[in-house]
Every structure is written in C-alpha cells, then in structure tokens.
Design a protein around this motif. Structure first.
Motif, PDB file in Angstrom:
ATOM      1  N   ASP A  93       0.857  -1.190   0.000  1.00  6.89           N
ATOM      2  CA  ASP A  93       0.000   0.000   0.000  1.00  6.89           C
ATOM      3  C   ASP A  93       0.896   1.246   0.000  1.00  6.89           C
ATOM      4  O   ASP A  93       1.576   1.537   0.991  1.00  6.89           O
ATOM      5  CB  ASP A  93      -0.915  -0.017   1.229  1.00  6.89           C
ATOM      6  CG  ASP A  93      -2.011   1.044   1.158  1.00  6.89           C
ATOM      7  OD1 ASP A  93      -1.885   1.980   0.345  1.00  6.89           O
ATOM      8  OD2 ASP A  93      -2.999   0.928   1.912  1.00  6.89           O
ATOM      9  N   VAL A  96       0.173   3.816   2.854  1.00  7.82           N
ATOM     10  CA  VAL A  96       0.515   3.419   4.220  1.00  7.82           C
ATOM     11  C   VAL A  96       1.991   3.064   4.347  1.00  7.82           C
ATOM     12  O   VAL A  96       2.675   3.482   5.301  1.00  7.82           O
ATOM     13  CB  VAL A  96      -0.358   2.223   4.664  1.00  7.82           C
ATOM     14  CG1 VAL A  96       0.030   1.765   6.070  1.00  7.82           C
ATOM     15  CG2 VAL A  96      -1.827   2.601   4.609  1.00  7.82           C
ATOM     16  N   ASP A  97       2.492   2.307   3.394  1.00  9.96           N
ATOM     17  CA  ASP A  97       3.853   1.785   3.493  1.00  9.96           C
ATOM     18  C   ASP A  97       4.894   2.651   2.797  1.00  9.96           C
ATOM     19  O   ASP A  97       6.061   2.670   3.194  1.00  9.96           O
ATOM     20  CB  ASP A  97       3.918   0.369   2.905  1.00  9.96           C
ATOM     21  CG  ASP A  97       2.914  -0.557   3.544  1.00  9.96           C
ATOM     22  OD1 ASP A  97       2.785  -0.521   4.790  1.00  9.96           O
ATOM     23  OD2 ASP A  97       2.244  -1.319   2.818  1.00  9.96           O
ATOM     24  N   SER A 126       7.151   0.844   6.873  1.00 13.35           N
ATOM     25  CA  SER A 126       6.728  -0.443   7.417  1.00 13.35           C
ATOM     26  C   SER A 126       7.778  -1.517   7.184  1.00 13.35           C
ATOM     27  O   SER A 126       8.624  -1.423   6.278  1.00 13.35           O
ATOM     28  CB  SER A 126       5.399  -0.895   6.776  1.00 13.35           C
ATOM     29  OG  SER A 126       4.400   0.086   6.914  1.00 13.35           O
TER      30      SER A 126
END
Length: 282
Positions: A93, A96-97, A126
């Motif tokens: 993602d 998000v990442d 992440s």
C-alpha cells in the motif's frame, strides 16, 4: 728354460691389471640397490598421493549431494523469485507503506522453534513480512509492522532453557515493537498463536547457492538497514508515549521451547519451505 718359466709366470704388471680390472668396470651388484631405492621412493610417493586423490573425490561427492538437495527449493527455480517479488510488490500500500527500499529472503523462527520461509520488505514506513507459496505463486499472509513502533533489535546466537532438549545453530535477528507487553502464558504454550510483540529471523538455507542469494539472505545487512529506516521514521513520525529511537543489543536470542518434537521433525524435513517432496503413493 728361463724363458719358458718367464712366459708361464705372469708378470707383476699383469697381476696388477687383473686385480684392478674387476673394480674398474661397472658392477651389477652395485647398480641393483640404487634401482631398488628409486623404486621404493616412487612407491612411497604414490602411496602418499593416493589418499589425497580419494579425499578430493569425497569432497566432490558431498558437494554434489548438497547441490541436489538445494535444487529441491522452489525459490531456486528460474524466474520463481522474480515472479514472487512482483506479486508481493502489488500488495504494498503506497499510502501506508510508501516505496520499497529492500527485499529479503528469510526464515522466520517462531516461539516453538519452527522454521518458516518468508519474503521480507523494508519500506518507507513499514516492515512487511509475507508468507508466499512459491509452488502456486500465491501470497497467503501479510504481517505489517510500523517502523515507528519498532523499539528494539537483538541479534546473536540462539539459546534455550537449561532443561530444553532442543538446540539451534547459527545466528538470528529478533525485532521488538512493544516492550511493555509480554506474551501471556496461554500464548507461550499455543503453537498457533501470532500475537507475540516480536518476530525472529535467521538465514535461509539457500544463502550459499550464489552471491545473489547470499545478499538476499544476509541478516546482518538486513539488521543495519532496518535500524536506519526505523530511526528515520521515529524522527519523522514519533509515537506519543513511546521513547523515540531504536535500541540495538548484541545478546542471545532466547526460545522458550523444551521438547518440540513437531518442530524437530518439521525442521529436519524442511516442512516450512516450498520444496519438491517427491512422489507419495502406495
């Protein structure tokens, strides 16, 4: 008469020549020992060279057997790893990442000493751990660990309790992300639990196949890159109530397993890896 006697009796010069003539010519008895000495030396040299030849043969046989065993890993099939990385990258993602910094091929060691084949990504924000099926080309599980929650990285050799029957060679890396939460008693004795606040990695068995796989499976380089990435995220996105920064410790990695019959059988047969098992039938 005097002349006849003189002719029958050899002169002193003739006696000297007869006495000296045997010693002046080559004696067969003198040459035989020398030849025997040379033969003995050649035989000794051959006997010394013979064990070395057998030793080289044994090494080549062992090497070929090891190579045959390694070929059973599906991750070594041509194009398999590249396809797996493409499939897994599609699951990242970006919001998000962020972007992917590095890709690693690891073996996860759970709290019951079971080895499991894993693909690991370090991204901007992440640490992504993928359970990927290299046979069916399918990602079965994703574990996302925010880097700003990583607070401790331990590396070193593995250790077990004093009364444990298990042992593990080599080194590993354990990543912690919640130092305040300890696993419960139920979680420790449940072989299927996944709520531990840490994850442990060790070398993948194929790391010695080539330089490419050696770089993908290098846990020391992985530890350094993970530490740098986590430090950056800690500075950019600090978590309230948590100490900013990552602590790196060189200490033994404790695995609280005592008997572990299933892990022993599983690790010996590499059940946590995608491998060619051969034909099974009756």
């Amino acid at each position: 008469m005097a002349d006849a006697e003189e002719e029958g009796v050899p002169s002193e010069k003739q006696e000297d020549s007869q006495l000296s003539s045997p010693s002046s010519g080559p004696q067969p008895e003198d040459t035989v020992p020398a030849a025997r000495t040379e033969d003995a030396e050649e035989r000794a040299a051959e006997s010394r060279a013979a064990p070395a030849h057998h030793h080289v043969t044994d090494i080549s046989v062992e090497t070929s057997v090891d190579q045959f065993k390694l070929r059973k890993f599906f991750v070594l099939r041509p194009g398999t790893l590249n396809q797996a990385i493409k499939d897994v990258e599609a699951l990242v993602d970006k919001e998000v990442d962020g972007s992917v910094h590095s890709v690693w091929l690891m073996a996860e060691v759970d709290h019951w000493n079971n080895e499991k084949e894993r693909l690991v990504f370090i991204t901007d924000s992440s640490l992504l751990v993928f359970k990927y099926d290299f046979v069916m080309f399918n990602c079965e599980q994703i574990q996302r660990i925010p880097l700003n929650f990583v607070d401790r990285i331990c590396y070193g050799t593995f250790s077990f309790p004093k009364r444990s029957l298990l042992q593990r060679e080599g080194e590993g890396v354990r990543v912690f992300w919640d130092r305040l939460r300890e696993p419960s008693f139920t979680s420790r004795w449940n072989p299927f639990t996944t709520d531990f606040p840490f994850i442990t990695f060790t070398y993948h068995p194929v790391r010695n196949v080539s330089d490419t796989f050696a770089a993908l499976c290098d846990i020391q380089n992985f530890r350094e890159q993970l530490h740098d990435a986590a430090q950056k995220v800690h500075a950019m996105k600090p978590v309230p109530g948590k100490a900013n920064g990552v602590l790196v410790l060189n200490q033994n990695i404790q695995i609280e397993a005592y008997v572990g019959l299933m892990s022993f059988l599983g690790n010996q047969n590499k059940l946590g890896y995608c491998m060619a098992r051969g034909n099974i039938g009756f």
